[in-house]
Design an enzyme around this catalytic site. Structure first.
Site, PDB file in Angstrom:
ATOM      1  CG  HIS A   9      -8.314   1.739   2.651  1.00 37.82           C
ATOM      2  ND1 HIS A   9      -9.257   1.722   1.653  1.00 37.82           N
ATOM      3  CD2 HIS A   9      -7.665   0.547   2.556  1.00 37.82           C
ATOM      4  CE1 HIS A   9      -9.214   0.569   1.005  1.00 37.82           C
ATOM      5  NE2 HIS A   9      -8.253  -0.165   1.523  1.00 37.82           N
ATOM      6  CG  HIS A  84      -4.300  -2.204   0.414  1.00 39.78           C
ATOM      7  ND1 HIS A  84      -5.446  -1.469   0.377  1.00 39.78           N
ATOM      8  CD2 HIS A  84      -3.359  -1.491  -0.263  1.00 39.78           C
ATOM      9  CE1 HIS A  84      -5.229  -0.351  -0.316  1.00 39.78           C
ATOM     10  NE2 HIS A  84      -3.972  -0.348  -0.713  1.00 39.78           N
ATOM     11  CD  GLU A 151      -5.451  -6.538  -0.530  1.00 38.82           C
ATOM     12  OE1 GLU A 151      -5.564  -6.555   0.724  1.00 38.82           O
ATOM     13  OE2 GLU A 151      -6.107  -5.776  -1.261  1.00 38.82           O
TER      14      GLU A 151
HETATM   15 ZN    ZN Z   1      -7.435  -2.025   1.072  1.00 45.23          ZN
END
Ligand code: ZN
Length: 188
Positions: A9, A84, A151
């Site tokens: 991001h 992430h 993740e």
């Molecule tokens: Zn993300």
């Protein structure tokens, strides 16, 4: 060996902070940058070259920002890491690659193994969600080197304790996964 680290991001959360936990005022962009920066320090300490870029432009969609994929391909990096934090209330880690059979799959398994091995002793409900192929992810499809998208855990579940208190362990696990993979290449 050159390692490109892409915390997920937009830098500073503008315009895209990723997922958020409003109650705890936590943002994915900030957690990812913390893990990515620490991971880079561990990799440099292991003798690897590191570049880090967090940008709103992954592959040309926002030309006002530096392009993550182009920077990695032009360097050129040997390994690409996108870091992430998940959302949706689940538990645990999952790591994505372009192709389970390829080098990216091997790299993904090395990182996933280290993450689960390191964090689950602190919380047995931190699950191994596995390594998954996701060839349509922009950073996996358009990079020219083995690439993974990690993740690390869920911002909106009990994982948040690990995400906030064990950031150093998360960073170290990702770095160890990379060195496990690199050592395999040396031995192979
Ligand atoms: Zn993300």
């Amino acid at each position: 060996m050159r390692i490109f680290i892409n915390p997920g991001h937009a830098l500073g959360g503008d315009p895209d902070p990723g997922c958020i936990n409003p109650a705890l005022t936590l943002r994915e962009c900030d957690l990812a940058l913390t893990y990515g920066s620490l991971c880079g320090k561990y990799l440099e300490a292991a003798g690897l070259e590191v570049k880090l870029l967090q940008s709103h432009n992954l592959y040309g969609e926002a030309p006002g920002y530096p392009c993550v994929v182009d920077e990695a391909n032009n360097w050129p990096a040997d390994i690409f890491l996108s870091i992430h934090v998940n959302a949706g209330g689940g538990r645990g880690a999952e790591t994505y690659c372009y192709d389970l059979q390829g080098a990216g799959g091997r790299l993904a398994r090395a990182i996933q193994n280290q993450l689960v091995k390191t964090l689950s002793p602190f919380d047995p409900d931190y699950k191994d969600r596995g390594v998954k192929a996701h060839p349509s992810f922009c950073v996996l499809r358009n990079t020219t080197m083995p690439a993974v998208l990690i993740e690390t855990g869920f911002i909106d579940s009990e994982d948040v304790n690990l995400l906030t208190r064990h950031g150093d362990d998360i960073a170290r696990s990702i770095a160890r996964g990379v060195t496990d993979y690199a050592n395999f290449l040396v031995r192979a």
